[in-house]
Design a protein around this motif. Structure first.
Motif, PDB file in Angstrom:
ATOM      1  N   ALA A 123       0.950  -1.220  -0.007  1.00 36.77           N
ATOM      2  CA  ALA A 123      -0.181   0.206   0.060  1.00 36.77           C
ATOM      3  C   ALA A 123       0.718   1.799  -0.139  1.00 36.77           C
ATOM      4  N   ALA A 124       0.341   1.975  -0.674  1.00 37.93           N
ATOM      5  CA  ALA A 124       1.197   3.686  -1.081  1.00 37.93           C
ATOM      6  C   ALA A 124       1.825   3.622   0.855  1.00 37.93           C
ATOM      7  N   ALA A 125       0.352   3.960   1.786  1.00 42.63           N
ATOM      8  CA  ALA A 125       1.253   4.100   3.066  1.00 42.63           C
ATOM      9  C   ALA A 125       2.174   3.590   3.546  1.00 42.63           C
ATOM     10  N   LEU A 126       2.862   2.760   3.207  1.00 40.17           N
ATOM     11  CA  LEU A 126       3.889   2.244   3.625  1.00 40.17           C
ATOM     12  C   LEU A 126       5.045   2.312   3.065  1.00 40.17           C
ATOM     13  N   PRO A 132       9.004  10.111   2.990  1.00 47.50           N
ATOM     14  CA  PRO A 132       8.045  10.868   2.633  1.00 47.50           C
ATOM     15  C   PRO A 132       8.028  11.554   1.997  1.00 47.50           C
ATOM     16  N   GLY A 133       6.777  11.552   1.153  1.00 45.96           N
ATOM     17  CA  GLY A 133       7.673  12.340  -0.115  1.00 45.96           C
ATOM     18  C   GLY A 133       7.752  12.471  -1.497  1.00 45.96           C
ATOM     19  N   VAL A 134       8.207  11.271  -1.453  1.00 45.94           N
ATOM     20  CA  VAL A 134       9.333  10.749  -2.258  1.00 45.94           C
ATOM     21  C   VAL A 134       8.654   9.354  -3.699  1.00 45.94           C
ATOM     22  N   PRO A 135       8.904  10.187  -4.668  1.00 44.34           N
ATOM     23  CA  PRO A 135       8.174   8.907  -5.665  1.00 44.34           C
ATOM     24  C   PRO A 135       8.456   7.948  -6.146  1.00 44.34           C
ATOM     25  N   VAL A 136       7.781   6.684  -4.972  1.00 49.16           N
ATOM     26  CA  VAL A 136       8.227   5.736  -4.992  1.00 49.16           C
ATOM     27  C   VAL A 136       7.491   4.407  -5.925  1.00 49.16           C
ATOM     28  N   VAL A 137       8.348   4.190  -7.410  1.00 49.48           N
ATOM     29  CA  VAL A 137       7.574   2.938  -8.118  1.00 49.48           C
ATOM     30  C   VAL A 137       7.965   1.893  -7.603  1.00 49.48           C
ATOM     31  N   VAL A 138       7.523  -0.017  -7.912  1.00 49.94           N
ATOM     32  CA  VAL A 138       8.341  -1.017  -7.129  1.00 49.94           C
ATOM     33  C   VAL A 138       7.172  -1.645  -8.555  1.00 49.94           C
ATOM     34  N   ALA A 141       8.000  -9.541  -9.599  1.00 53.48           N
ATOM     35  CA  ALA A 141       8.507  -9.893 -10.096  1.00 53.48           C
ATOM     36  C   ALA A 141       8.112 -10.061 -11.315  1.00 53.48           C
ATOM     37  N   ASP A 142       7.010 -10.512 -11.470  1.00 51.74           N
ATOM     38  CA  ASP A 142       5.873 -11.002 -12.415  1.00 51.74           C
ATOM     39  C   ASP A 142       5.681  -9.986 -13.366  1.00 51.74           C
ATOM     40  N   LEU A 143       6.023  -8.669 -12.848  1.00 46.84           N
ATOM     41  CA  LEU A 143       5.296  -7.622 -14.134  1.00 46.84           C
ATOM     42  C   LEU A 143       4.074  -7.483 -13.776  1.00 46.84           C
ATOM     43  N   HIS A 144       3.046  -7.822 -13.612  1.00 40.40           N
ATOM     44  CA  HIS A 144       1.882  -7.788 -13.557  1.00 40.40           C
ATOM     45  C   HIS A 144       1.314  -6.724 -12.513  1.00 40.40           C
ATOM     46  N   THR A 145       1.996  -6.013 -11.831  1.00 40.43           N
ATOM     47  CA  THR A 145       1.950  -5.216 -10.046  1.00 40.43           C
ATOM     48  C   THR A 145       2.965  -4.329 -10.228  1.00 40.43           C
ATOM     49  N   ALA A 146       2.265  -2.988 -10.098  1.00 42.74           N
ATOM     50  CA  ALA A 146       2.916  -2.230 -10.163  1.00 42.74           C
ATOM     51  C   ALA A 146       2.782  -1.254  -8.489  1.00 42.74           C
ATOM     52  N   TRP A 147       3.377  -0.898  -7.890  1.00 42.09           N
ATOM     53  CA  TRP A 147       3.036  -0.486  -5.676  1.00 42.09           C
ATOM     54  C   TRP A 147       3.287   1.145  -6.083  1.00 42.09           C
ATOM     55  N   CYS A 148       2.987   1.754  -5.435  1.00 37.25           N
ATOM     56  CA  CYS A 148       3.539   3.542  -5.894  1.00 37.25           C
ATOM     57  C   CYS A 148       3.582   3.995  -4.262  1.00 37.25           C
TER      58      CYS A 148
END
Length: 510
Positions: A123-126, A132-138, A141-148
């Motif tokens: 979840a974004a909150a984690l 804090p305040g940093v744009p993060v995109v992960v 492994a299977d390339l089917h999900t992105a976590w921001c």
């Protein structure tokens, strides 16, 4: 090296033979091809001679499913693949940023999380808590999900404030968020092909998302000779009409490539279509619902309805494009096979991670190739035991596919797994990566079958074949017998040749 090449004392099976390469092909194999040998081709002036001194010569290795841009980029992203929870993944990202601070405003990009067994979802909150305040995109492994993170949600205009997006939205986001300048990415990709050549890879099918025709033509102009291996550049459905309007057929040289060596190596690949998602994201489309999941998504996600799948297969197949259909769940595999049958065409099913017994013989009956990635069975065994509980006997059914007469080819799906064919072969012959017993060993592949599947179907070096070859220190069967699957993964590659040219030449062959 552009002229004929004579490989002396190459081990072919139990014998030491001379092998002459010329014009991109194997021209002769004999006990002695030295000048003047009766009944054998005369060596031309300028023939280069390399003494293999008993090293093993094998057909070159083919990775039938890669995402080269993402593999090249993932090697430079923050690796969170070892995280056992969302909090641990967030901590790994934060530690990496503290060690190497990002430029102000830059997107922090991670790769490799596997949340199928996490008790707490991403979840974004984690991410906000630790960066804090940093744009993060992960990327998963299977390339089917992105976590921001929330900052990334805002920057990229995502509708879901939780910061988790799936399937095509995730793939679109990674293309937007994580792409460096083209010249930087080109350097990364070309370096990745050199690294792959060092592991014996002579060809790949590149399923990267985007305009690969333009990208590969640009890379060919940047580096004389182009990539260090053959590349078959796929096209996704959103660019199908563009490719058809250009008159491109699978196997054609890519337009705009001037360098003759690069033009030989860069070819049009297949159309890629999706029936479903993935096991890791719980979007693989299955007959059995996922445990504890109710509602319309309980069986996974159907990305392309059968009627549209049939239309696309018919449209592309009639225009001369090869066909590659992503299908992971057993219900998706059945839909893909139905689509091939209804359209009257054949092609490949990518992944085939779960197949019902009644669908196994249909691969051979329809001439559909099973394009599989054996390392996935090892990485996903625990996720399959949980989310495909009671159905793992038909999961990653490589042995059953071969027994049913299906043609099987191996790939890595890099960056989902390493772009290393020896890892794929080792995973196919022994389905365990740790000290546990092999998982469903009935689906092992014999070594000779796995090697052929990793070599484009070639089982030996024969006159007339393309001179795409790999030189290894020891026979793979001996390595497996002495050192097991771990030994296969560590196979020493001494040299790699594409069309009779060295693309990798280790110190032992200098």
């Amino acid at each position: 090296m552009t002229g004929p090449l004579l490989l002396r004392r190459a081990r072919l099976g139990a014998a030491l033979r001379d092998v002459l390469l010329d014009g991109g092909r194997v021209r002769a194999v004999a006990d002695d091809l030295s000048a003047g040998a009766p009944g054998l081709p005369e060596l031309q002036a300028g023939t280069t001679v390399v003494d293999l001194d008993g090293a093993v010569l094998l057909p070159g290795l083919v990775d039938a499913h890669v995402h080269l841009e993402q593999w090249a980029a993932a090697r430079r992203r923050i690796d969170v693949s070892g995280a056992r929870s969302a909090a641990e993944a967030a901590a790994l990202l934060a530690a990496a940023v503290r060690a190497t601070p990002a430029d102000p405003g830059a997107v922090v990009v991670g790769h490799g999380f596997r949340d199928a067994l996490w008790s707490q979802p991403p979840a974004a909150a984690l991410l906000d808590d630790v960066l804090p305040g940093v744009p993060v995109v992960v990327s998963s492994a299977d390339l089917h999900t992105a976590w921001c993170s929330t900052a990334a949600v805002t920057r990229f205009g995502l509708a879901d404030p939780t910061g988790v997006v799936l399937e095509q939205e995730a793939m679109d986001l990674m293309a937007r968020a994580a792409a460096p300048a083209p010249e930087v990415l080109d350097g990364w990709v070309l370096a990745a092909t050199t690294a792959a050549a060092a592991r014996g890879v002579t060809a790949v099918v590149d399923f990267e998302y985007g305009d690969l025709v333009t990208s590969w033509a640009r890379r060919a102009a940047r580096q004389p000779g182009g990539p260090a291996l053959r590349v078959h550049a796929a096209v996704w459905a959103d660019r199908l009409e563009e490719v058809l309007a250009a008159g491109l057929r699978t196997g054609d040289p890519l337009p705009g490539v001037v360098d003759p060596v690069a033009a030989e190596r860069l070819r049009m690949g297949p159309l890629k279509l999706f029936v479903d998602g993935s096991l890791g994201t719980r979007t693989a489309f299955c007959h059995t619902p996922y445990p504890g999941v109710t509602g319309p998504d309980a069986h996974g996600l159907l990305r392309t309805p059968p009627a549209e799948l049939e239309r696309l297969l018919r449209r592309a197949g009639s225009a001369g494009l090869g066909l590659a259909v992503h299908a992971i769940g057993d219900r998706a595999a059945a839909i893909a096979l139905d689509g091939f049958a209804a359209a009257g065409v054949t092609g490949r099913i990518e992944h085939a991670q779960q197949v019902c017994d009644e669908d196994l013989p249909r691969f051979a009956e329809l001439g559909v190739v099973a394009s599989i990635q054996p390392r996935h069975a090892l990485d996903d065994r625990d996720a399959a035991d949980q989310h495909w509980a009671g159905a793992t006997g038909r999961a990653f059914p490589y042995g059953a596919l071969v027994a049913a007469g299906a043609e099987v080819v191996l790939g890595s799906d890099a960056p989902v797994a390493p772009l290393d064919p020896w890892d794929g072969v080792a995973s196919a012959v022994h389905r365990s990566l740790d000290g546990r017993a092999a998982w469903h060993p009935e689906h092992h592949l014999d070594l000779d079958v796995a090697l052929a599947a990793a070599s484009g179907g070639r089982r030996a070096v024969r006159v007339g074949d393309p001179a795409d070859l790999v030189v290894v220190a020891d026979p793979p069967a001996d390595v497996l017998a002495r050192h097991g699957a771990a030994g296969l993964r560590a196979t020493e590659v001494l040299g790699t040749l594409v069309a009779g040219r060295f693309t990798h030449r280790g110190p032992a062959l200098t």
